[in-house]
Design a protein around this motif. Structure first.
Motif, PDB file in Angstrom:
ATOM      1  N   CYS A   1       0.833  -1.212   0.000  1.00  0.00           N
ATOM      2  CA  CYS A   1       0.000   0.000   0.000  1.00  0.00           C
ATOM      3  C   CYS A   1       0.859   1.249   0.000  1.00  0.00           C
ATOM      4  N   ILE A   2       1.898   1.248   0.822  1.00  0.00           N
ATOM      5  CA  ILE A   2       2.798   2.408   0.882  1.00  0.00           C
ATOM      6  C   ILE A   2       3.540   2.554  -0.452  1.00  0.00           C
ATOM      7  N   GLY A   3       4.008   1.437  -0.992  1.00  0.00           N
ATOM      8  CA  GLY A   3       4.740   1.472  -2.272  1.00  0.00           C
ATOM      9  C   GLY A   3       3.879   1.983  -3.418  1.00  0.00           C
ATOM     10  N   LEU A   4       2.611   1.533  -3.438  1.00  0.00           N
ATOM     11  CA  LEU A   4       1.717   1.927  -4.534  1.00  0.00           C
ATOM     12  C   LEU A   4       1.195   3.350  -4.339  1.00  0.00           C
ATOM     13  N   GLY A   5       1.228   3.829  -3.104  1.00  0.00           N
ATOM     14  CA  GLY A   5       0.848   5.218  -2.815  1.00  0.00           C
ATOM     15  C   GLY A   5      -0.652   5.458  -2.772  1.00  0.00           C
ATOM     16  N   GLY A   6      -1.039   6.627  -2.293  1.00  0.00           N
ATOM     17  CA  GLY A   6      -2.462   7.009  -2.266  1.00  0.00           C
ATOM     18  C   GLY A   6      -3.245   6.257  -1.209  1.00  0.00           C
ATOM     19  N   ASN A   7      -4.487   5.910  -1.550  1.00  0.00           N
ATOM     20  CA  ASN A   7      -5.360   5.184  -0.632  1.00  0.00           C
ATOM     21  C   ASN A   7      -5.174   3.685  -0.793  1.00  0.00           C
ATOM     22  N   SER A   8      -5.249   2.974   0.316  1.00  0.00           N
ATOM     23  CA  SER A   8      -5.071   1.519   0.268  1.00  0.00           C
ATOM     24  C   SER A   8      -6.041   0.859  -0.713  1.00  0.00           C
TER      25      SER A   8
ATOM     26  N   GLN B   1       3.625 -18.238  -0.369  1.00  0.00           N
ATOM     27  CA  GLN B   1       4.298 -18.112  -1.666  1.00  0.00           C
ATOM     28  C   GLN B   1       3.278 -18.050  -2.811  1.00  0.00           C
ATOM     29  N   ALA B   2       2.311 -18.961  -2.778  1.00  0.00           N
ATOM     30  CA  ALA B   2       1.304 -19.002  -3.848  1.00  0.00           C
ATOM     31  C   ALA B   2       0.494 -17.705  -3.876  1.00  0.00           C
ATOM     32  N   PHE B   3       0.149 -17.216  -2.693  1.00  0.00           N
ATOM     33  CA  PHE B   3      -0.631 -15.978  -2.611  1.00  0.00           C
ATOM     34  C   PHE B   3       0.199 -14.801  -3.133  1.00  0.00           C
ATOM     35  N   ALA B   4       1.452 -14.742  -2.704  1.00  0.00           N
ATOM     36  CA  ALA B   4       2.343 -13.652  -3.132  1.00  0.00           C
ATOM     37  C   ALA B   4       2.522 -13.660  -4.657  1.00  0.00           C
ATOM     38  N   ASP B   5       2.777 -14.841  -5.215  1.00  0.00           N
ATOM     39  CA  ASP B   5       2.963 -14.965  -6.667  1.00  0.00           C
ATOM     40  C   ASP B   5       1.730 -14.427  -7.410  1.00  0.00           C
ATOM     41  N   LEU B   6       0.563 -14.793  -6.897  1.00  0.00           N
ATOM     42  CA  LEU B   6      -0.672 -14.381  -7.576  1.00  0.00           C
ATOM     43  C   LEU B   6      -0.907 -12.874  -7.464  1.00  0.00           C
ATOM     44  N   THR B   7      -0.598 -12.276  -6.290  1.00  0.00           N
ATOM     45  CA  THR B   7      -0.783 -10.819  -6.176  1.00  0.00           C
ATOM     46  C   THR B   7       0.091 -10.086  -7.197  1.00  0.00           C
ATOM     47  N   ALA B   8       1.309 -10.599  -7.414  1.00  0.00           N
ATOM     48  CA  ALA B   8       2.215  -9.944  -8.371  1.00  0.00           C
ATOM     49  C   ALA B   8       1.659 -10.031  -9.787  1.00  0.00           C
TER      50      ALA B   8
ATOM     51  N   ARG C   1       3.438  -4.124 -10.430  1.00  0.00           N
ATOM     52  CA  ARG C   1       3.904  -5.475 -10.108  1.00  0.00           C
ATOM     53  C   ARG C   1       5.179  -5.413  -9.264  1.00  0.00           C
ATOM     54  N   GLN C   2       6.114  -4.556  -9.674  1.00  0.00           N
ATOM     55  CA  GLN C   2       7.384  -4.451  -8.949  1.00  0.00           C
ATOM     56  C   GLN C   2       7.180  -3.974  -7.510  1.00  0.00           C
ATOM     57  N   LYS C   3       6.240  -3.053  -7.307  1.00  0.00           N
ATOM     58  CA  LYS C   3       5.940  -2.567  -5.952  1.00  0.00           C
ATOM     59  C   LYS C   3       5.447  -3.718  -5.074  1.00  0.00           C
ATOM     60  N   VAL C   4       4.638  -4.577  -5.660  1.00  0.00           N
ATOM     61  CA  VAL C   4       4.113  -5.725  -4.921  1.00  0.00           C
ATOM     62  C   VAL C   4       5.234  -6.738  -4.629  1.00  0.00           C
ATOM     63  N   VAL C   5       6.078  -6.981  -5.628  1.00  0.00           N
ATOM     64  CA  VAL C   5       7.221  -7.895  -5.440  1.00  0.00           C
ATOM     65  C   VAL C   5       8.128  -7.370  -4.317  1.00  0.00           C
ATOM     66  N   ASP C   6       8.391  -6.070  -4.322  1.00  0.00           N
ATOM     67  CA  ASP C   6       9.244  -5.464  -3.288  1.00  0.00           C
ATOM     68  C   ASP C   6       8.613  -5.614  -1.897  1.00  0.00           C
ATOM     69  N   ALA C   7       7.291  -5.474  -1.838  1.00  0.00           N
ATOM     70  CA  ALA C   7       6.600  -5.594  -0.552  1.00  0.00           C
ATOM     71  C   ALA C   7       6.782  -6.997   0.030  1.00  0.00           C
TER      72      ALA C   7
ATOM     73  N   ALA D   1       9.200  -9.050  -0.707  1.00  0.00           N
ATOM     74  CA  ALA D   1      10.626  -9.181  -0.353  1.00  0.00           C
ATOM     75  C   ALA D   1      10.878  -8.599   1.032  1.00  0.00           C
ATOM     76  N   GLY D   2      10.123  -7.560   1.380  1.00  0.00           N
ATOM     77  CA  GLY D   2      10.259  -6.911   2.683  1.00  0.00           C
ATOM     78  C   GLY D   2       9.862  -7.793   3.855  1.00  0.00           C
ATOM     79  N   VAL D   3       9.136  -8.881   3.583  1.00  0.00           N
ATOM     80  CA  VAL D   3       8.793  -9.830   4.648  1.00  0.00           C
ATOM     81  C   VAL D   3       9.446 -11.195   4.408  1.00  0.00           C
ATOM     82  N   GLY D   4      10.463 -11.215   3.539  1.00  0.00           N
ATOM     83  CA  GLY D   4      11.249 -12.436   3.349  1.00  0.00           C
ATOM     84  C   GLY D   4      10.664 -13.439   2.372  1.00  0.00           C
ATOM     85  N   ILE D   5       9.767 -12.979   1.486  1.00  0.00           N
ATOM     86  CA  ILE D   5       9.186 -13.888   0.493  1.00  0.00           C
ATOM     87  C   ILE D   5       9.557 -13.387  -0.901  1.00  0.00           C
ATOM     88  N   THR D   6      10.256 -14.267  -1.656  1.00  0.00           N
ATOM     89  CA  THR D   6      10.747 -13.894  -2.983  1.00  0.00           C
ATOM     90  C   THR D   6       9.780 -14.356  -4.057  1.00  0.00           C
ATOM     91  N   VAL D   7       9.220 -13.395  -4.779  1.00  0.00           N
ATOM     92  CA  VAL D   7       8.306 -13.745  -5.876  1.00  0.00           C
ATOM     93  C   VAL D   7       9.129 -13.960  -7.134  1.00  0.00           C
TER      94      VAL D   7
END
Ligand code: ASN
Ligand code: ZN
Length: 325
Positions: A261-268, A292-299, A311-317, A319-325
């Motif tokens: 949400c922070i990466g994408l900016g604006g309202n959640s 992992q499956a959920f993270a992959d799908l959000t990206a 997509r990159q903002k979501v991937v970075d998010a 990564a911030g919790v230790g999950i690599t998409v």
């Protein structure tokens, strides 16, 4: 401290809740006309008989002093705000997307320390006043519980282990968004707390959970010690309590949502909420999906709904919790 305090109490409550679910007869909660909200608020009057006595139906004016508390009117208003969010932001017509009536029973049991979705309706305890205040004035809690219904009708994530923690996290994400939407707060301004105001005076803590800083919401012996939520997959709880840590490990996807949400900016709810909602309702998630499956799908949803940057903002998010998409 997993076996102490509220955590043990929560396990008891879960068993109790399963009993309620099993024992509860199917009600006549049939759909009404498309697009219209239909709320029915009952009072259990301190008993555990569901749904109790009908005290406010759709379109009726506030009951005010006919009830000793504001609970029925707060429940009615919270259902309204939740329905509006799903309809106006996500184009969803109630919990089942077909106008399911929203049923709530207040004053369930005596000093009952929980609020829950039982598969058909919402149940609110009064809280014991020592650990928890009442639950009806917390819009994020109402949004959380009704979102369990949305998940039940969509991805139906199994309430155990990682899929259970995703189920919990989705309820927190939408519960928080519903609060932010009603307060018109953008992602940078929101507190990202779940159940602020829920902890009774005398409990050392600010809320039940923090999506921004999981593990920091409270530190109190009556709540079993420190908030046990991890904020990184490296610290995943692997024990058996709490259905394999559904309310513990939800901190990991909660923080990923916050970071996205922070990466994408604006309202959640502008972009991130729509990405998470599309992920939940895509039909592509297994009922036992892991992080992992959920993270992959959000990206991949972010790329489809928006663009490579989203997509990159979501991937970075993640990564911030230790999950690599
Ligand atoms: N308030 C709890 C929750 O929604 C109740 C439960 O179902 N375990 O997670
Ligand atoms: Zn929940």
């Amino acid at each position: 401290h997993d076996d102490q305090g509220v955590r043990a109490a929560a396990d008891d409550t879960t068993k109790h809740d399963e009993g309620i679910r099993a024992a509860r007869a199917k009600g006549d909660h049939s759909a009404v006309s498309a697009g219209a909200i239909n709320r029915k608020i009952y009072s259990c009057n301190g008993t555990t008989n569901l749904p109790g006595t009908l005290i406010r139906a759709e379109g009726q004016k506030p009951i005010g002093t006919r009830d000793a508390s504001q609970d029925p009117d707060e429940c009615y208003a919270g259902f309204g705000a939740t329905f509006d969010f799903y309809k106006n932001v996500l184009g969803r017509n109630s919990i089942n997307d077909s106008g399911l009536p929203l049923i709530g029973s207040v004053h369930y049991g005596k000093k009952y320390d929980n609020a829950m979705w039982d598969g058909e309706q919402m149940i609110f305890g009064d809280g014991d006043g020592v650990i928890f205040n009442g639950f009806t004035d917390e819009l994020d809690v109402i949004g959380h519980e009704l979102t369990h219904g949305v998940t039940q009708y969509t991805a139906n994530l199994e309430y155990e282990g990682e899929s259970g923690a995703l189920n919990e996290s989705i309820s927190d994400c939408f519960g928080s968004m519903i609060k932010q939407y009603s307060l018109k707060q953008d992602s940078a301004t929101a507190d990202w707390l779940i159940g602020d105001g829920l902890l009774a005076k005398g409990i050392n803590g600010v809320a039940l959970r923090s999506m921004k800083e999981p593990g920091t919401a409270y530190d109190d012996p009556q709540l079993g010690g420190q908030d046990p939520q991890p904020s990184n997959y490296a610290n995943l709880y692997k024990g058996k309590s709490d259905n394999g840590g559904v309310h513990i490990n939800s901190g990991i996807p909660n923080k990923a949502f916050y970071l996205a949400c922070i990466g994408l900016g604006g309202n959640s709810w502008d972009r991130c909420g729509k990405i998470w909602y599309q992920t939940l309702t895509s039909g592509k998630l297994s009922t036992r999906a892991n992080f992992q499956a959920f993270a992959d799908l959000t990206a991949s949803v972010a790329a489809t709904l928006y663009d490579a940057d989203a997509r990159q903002k979501v991937v970075d998010a993640w990564a911030g919790v230790g999950i690599t998409v």
